[in-house]
Design an enzyme around this catalytic site. Structure first.
Site, PDB file in Angstrom:
ATOM      1  N   HIS A 114       0.829  -1.215   0.000  1.00 55.64           N
ATOM      2  CA  HIS A 114       0.000   0.000   0.000  1.00 55.64           C
ATOM      3  C   HIS A 114       0.857   1.255   0.000  1.00 55.64           C
ATOM      4  CE1 HIS A 114      -4.310  -1.460   0.925  1.00 55.64           C
ATOM      5  NE2 HIS A 114      -3.617  -2.448   0.383  1.00 55.64           N
ATOM      6  N   ASP A 122       7.348   5.693  -0.442  1.00 59.71           N
ATOM      7  CA  ASP A 122       7.843   6.874   0.263  1.00 59.71           C
ATOM      8  C   ASP A 122       7.291   6.961   1.682  1.00 59.71           C
ATOM      9  OD1 ASP A 122       5.196   7.457  -0.157  1.00 59.71           O
ATOM     10  OD2 ASP A 122       5.533   9.541  -0.754  1.00 59.71           O
ATOM     11  N   PRO A 210      -5.690  -1.185  -6.330  1.00 56.12           N
ATOM     12  CA  PRO A 210      -6.664  -1.998  -7.065  1.00 56.12           C
ATOM     13  C   PRO A 210      -7.808  -2.438  -6.147  1.00 56.12           C
ATOM     14  CG  PRO A 210      -4.685  -3.279  -6.579  1.00 56.12           C
ATOM     15  CD  PRO A 210      -4.407  -1.869  -6.145  1.00 56.12           C
TER      16      PRO A 210
HETATM   17  C1  HEM Z   1      -3.829  -7.828  -7.083  1.00 58.07           C
HETATM   18  C2  HEM Z   1      -4.492  -6.831  -6.521  1.00 58.07           C
HETATM   19  C3  HEM Z   1      -4.817  -6.815  -5.063  1.00 58.07           C
HETATM   20  C4  HEM Z   1      -6.031  -6.575  -4.527  1.00 58.07           C
HETATM   21  C5  HEM Z   1      -7.316  -6.267  -5.295  1.00 58.07           C
HETATM   22  C6  HEM Z   1      -5.895  -6.698  -3.107  1.00 58.07           C
HETATM   23  C7  HEM Z   1      -6.929  -6.516  -2.201  1.00 58.07           C
HETATM   24  C8  HEM Z   1      -6.886  -6.881  -0.879  1.00 58.07           C
HETATM   25  C9  HEM Z   1      -7.988  -6.850   0.024  1.00 58.07           C
HETATM   26  C10 HEM Z   1      -9.389  -6.366  -0.312  1.00 58.07           C
HETATM   27  C11 HEM Z   1      -7.575  -7.343   1.199  1.00 58.07           C
HETATM   28  C12 HEM Z   1      -8.396  -7.551   2.476  1.00 58.07           C
HETATM   29  C13 HEM Z   1      -8.458  -6.289   3.291  1.00 58.07           C
HETATM   30  C14 HEM Z   1      -9.403  -6.470   4.439  1.00 58.07           C
HETATM   31  O1  HEM Z   1     -10.592  -6.697   4.167  1.00 58.07           O
HETATM   32  O2  HEM Z   1      -8.974  -6.412   5.598  1.00 58.07           O
HETATM   33  C15 HEM Z   1      -6.189  -7.674   1.072  1.00 58.07           C
HETATM   34  C16 HEM Z   1      -5.406  -8.205   2.070  1.00 58.07           C
HETATM   35  C17 HEM Z   1      -4.053  -8.446   1.930  1.00 58.07           C
HETATM   36  N1  HEM Z   1      -3.277  -8.089   0.858  1.00 58.07           N
HETATM   37 FE1  HEM Z   1      -3.957  -7.594  -0.969  1.00 58.07          FE
HETATM   38  N2  HEM Z   1      -4.612  -7.000  -2.793  1.00 58.07           N
HETATM   39  C18 HEM Z   1      -3.903  -7.073  -3.953  1.00 58.07           C
HETATM   40  C19 HEM Z   1      -2.556  -7.291  -4.079  1.00 58.07           C
HETATM   41  C20 HEM Z   1      -1.694  -7.455  -3.016  1.00 58.07           C
HETATM   42  C21 HEM Z   1      -0.264  -7.406  -3.080  1.00 58.07           C
HETATM   43  C22 HEM Z   1       0.526  -7.107  -4.353  1.00 58.07           C
HETATM   44  C23 HEM Z   1       0.203  -7.647  -1.836  1.00 58.07           C
HETATM   45  C24 HEM Z   1       1.619  -7.693  -1.335  1.00 58.07           C
HETATM   46  C25 HEM Z   1       2.672  -7.937  -2.103  1.00 58.07           C
HETATM   47  C26 HEM Z   1      -0.939  -7.869  -0.982  1.00 58.07           C
HETATM   48  C27 HEM Z   1      -0.888  -8.231   0.339  1.00 58.07           C
HETATM   49  C28 HEM Z   1      -1.997  -8.462   1.130  1.00 58.07           C
HETATM   50  C29 HEM Z   1      -1.945  -9.117   2.416  1.00 58.07           C
HETATM   51  C30 HEM Z   1      -0.714  -9.750   3.041  1.00 58.07           C
HETATM   52  C31 HEM Z   1      -3.239  -9.093   2.940  1.00 58.07           C
HETATM   53  C32 HEM Z   1      -3.697  -9.616   4.302  1.00 58.07           C
HETATM   54  C33 HEM Z   1      -3.567  -8.494   5.291  1.00 58.07           C
HETATM   55  C34 HEM Z   1      -3.849  -8.870   6.743  1.00 58.07           C
HETATM   56  O3  HEM Z   1      -4.261  -9.992   7.034  1.00 58.07           O
HETATM   57  O4  HEM Z   1      -3.626  -8.000   7.604  1.00 58.07           O
HETATM   58  N3  HEM Z   1      -2.070  -7.713  -1.727  1.00 58.07           N
HETATM   59  N4  HEM Z   1      -5.777  -7.365  -0.198  1.00 58.07           N
END
Ligand code: HEM
Ligand SMILES: *[C@@H]1O[C@H](CO)[C@@H](O)[C@H](O)[C@H]1NC(C)=O
Length: 369
Positions: A114, A122, A210
């Protein structure tokens, strides 16, 4: 163990990848903590000395990876004169925090993502909202579920005690993400440093992130079109969802509104029913794991997609929304090595997005100096 280096313009980036067993990782973690505790201990060297007998291997092909490092100006030894133990200090604090709460590995990895996707890497994601500058990124709806800020504060405080005003918050995020992946899995990679911290954090800028509802072609547009990732890197970076959880607010779109079927037909029926119950009981704030082994950095995420058990639209679409992304879902499900290699490549590129050459080093990651 395998050392890879590449001359790209003026930017020299070298990367080493290691594969060690989980047991070895635990031993290494303890050793590192001891070394960090003893000033002058060469923790980094100890780590490099074969991972304490860990199994090392080199990746296939020439082993050269491109990740668009041109102009980044980052280097592995950026702090070698000014804060030689920077990486050991970060690792020590991160390991201690993850020991107490392993779910923070996911949160720290997500923080780095993020950060980099909004105004570049940054540390703008770490700035608090103020009366003068308004609502910061972290208080935007998309970022409300971010966690781990206290860990970053603790890391930064430890760094300030050893090398005041030296190590940027943006570098701390990159290192904490790496150490989190290592703690949660069997993957270690080198992180080039020298990022600078920015001065601006605006809630509205999080629109660059995204949405969970994007389909494969939209994801390709964002990652490949807007940011210069490759398609396999998009699929591998999405594999970060091998860790952590999501709130109903972000996957309830799949549970209703699909005509007769009701739920998204690309989601396995039993799982959809179970999630519907969870969300009915707990509302938008209820949570579900992003894959079956949400504290382990492994290929379960891809296996889950193959079983139609991806949680977010943006997850499952990688298998069902595009033949090109589907190829890599299958490849990574079958080969942790291929996943790890491509993930490291993608993280390298992500960690150099839109670097701010005019930034500084914040003393507290939450406020401007
Ligand atoms: C491909 C597009 C991506 C979308 C649409 C996306 C979206 C999301 C969403 C909606 C959540 C859940 C947030 C919540 O409801 O608490 C999430 C969690 C997470 N995302 Fe993504 N994400 C993407 C790519 C990535 C990337 C590139 C990374 C890291 C390299 C990443 C790492 C994570 C991690 C580790 C979680 C779990 C966080 C937690 O349990 O505290 N995501 N993401
Ligand atoms: C993906 O979403 C875009 C924009 O909403 C839409 O135009 C396109 O048809 C979708 N692609 C697929 C394969 O569903």
């Amino acid at each position: 163990m395998h050392r890879l280096s590449q001359q790209k313009g003026k930017t020299m980036v070298s990367m080493k990848q290691q594969h060690v067993t989980r047991a070895t990782a635990a031993v290494v973690a303890v050793l590192l903590l001891l070394m960090v505790a003893a000033p002058g201990g060469a923790a980094a060297q100890g780590r490099r000395g074969g991972g304490g007998g860990g199994r090392g291997y080199g990746y296939g092909g020439s082993g050269d990876h491109e990740w668009g490092g041109e102009g980044g100006g980052l280097s592995m030894d950026y702090y070698s004169m000014t804060c030689p133990h920077a990486q050991d200090i970060v690792r020590g604090v991160v390991f201690k925090a993850l020991d107490k709460d392993p779910t923070l590995a996911a949160s720290l990895l997500r923080l780095h993502f993020h950060d980099c996707f909004v105004r570049g890497c940054d540390a703008s994601v770490l700035l608090d909202s103020t009366k003068a500058h308004g609502t910061a990124e972290k208080d935007a709806l998309t970022d409300k579920s971010l966690r781990g800020f206290e860990v970053i504060d603790a890391v930064k405080a430890a760094l300030e005690a050893q090398c005041p005003g030296t190590v940027s918050c943006a570098d701390v995020l990159a290192l904490a993400a790496r150490d989190s992946v290592f703690m949660a899995g069997d993957l270690y990679y080198m992180v080039p440093m020298g990022r600078k911290d920015g001065y601006v954090s605006r809630a509205a800028d999080t629109s660059a992130l995204p949405a969970a509802t994007l389909n494969a072609s939209e994801l390709i547009k964002v990652f490949v079109g807007d940011h210069g990732f490759t398609v396999p890197e998009l699929v591998a970076l999405s594999g970060a969802h091998t860790l952590g959880q999501a709130h109903c607010a972000n996957f309830k779109n799949r549970l209703s509104g699909f005509g007769k079927a009701g739920k998204d037909p690309t989601m396995e029926a039993w799982m959809a029913a179970s999630l519907a119950k969870t969300c009915k009981a707990g509302g938008d704030g209820a949570t579900a794991k992003l894959d079956a082994t949400s504290n382990a950095f492994d290929v379960e995420y891809y296996k889950g997609l193959q079983a139609r058990r991806g949680l977010l639209t943006s997850d499952q679409t990688l298998l069902t929304g595009s033949p090109e992304t589907a190829t890599y879902v299958k490849q990574f499900a079958d080969s942790p090595d291929d996943f790890f290699e491509t993930f490291v490549q993608g993280m390298g590129r992500m960690g150099q997005l839109d670097l701010n050459p005019d930034g500084n080093v914040r003393i507290s990651c939450r406020v401007l100096n």
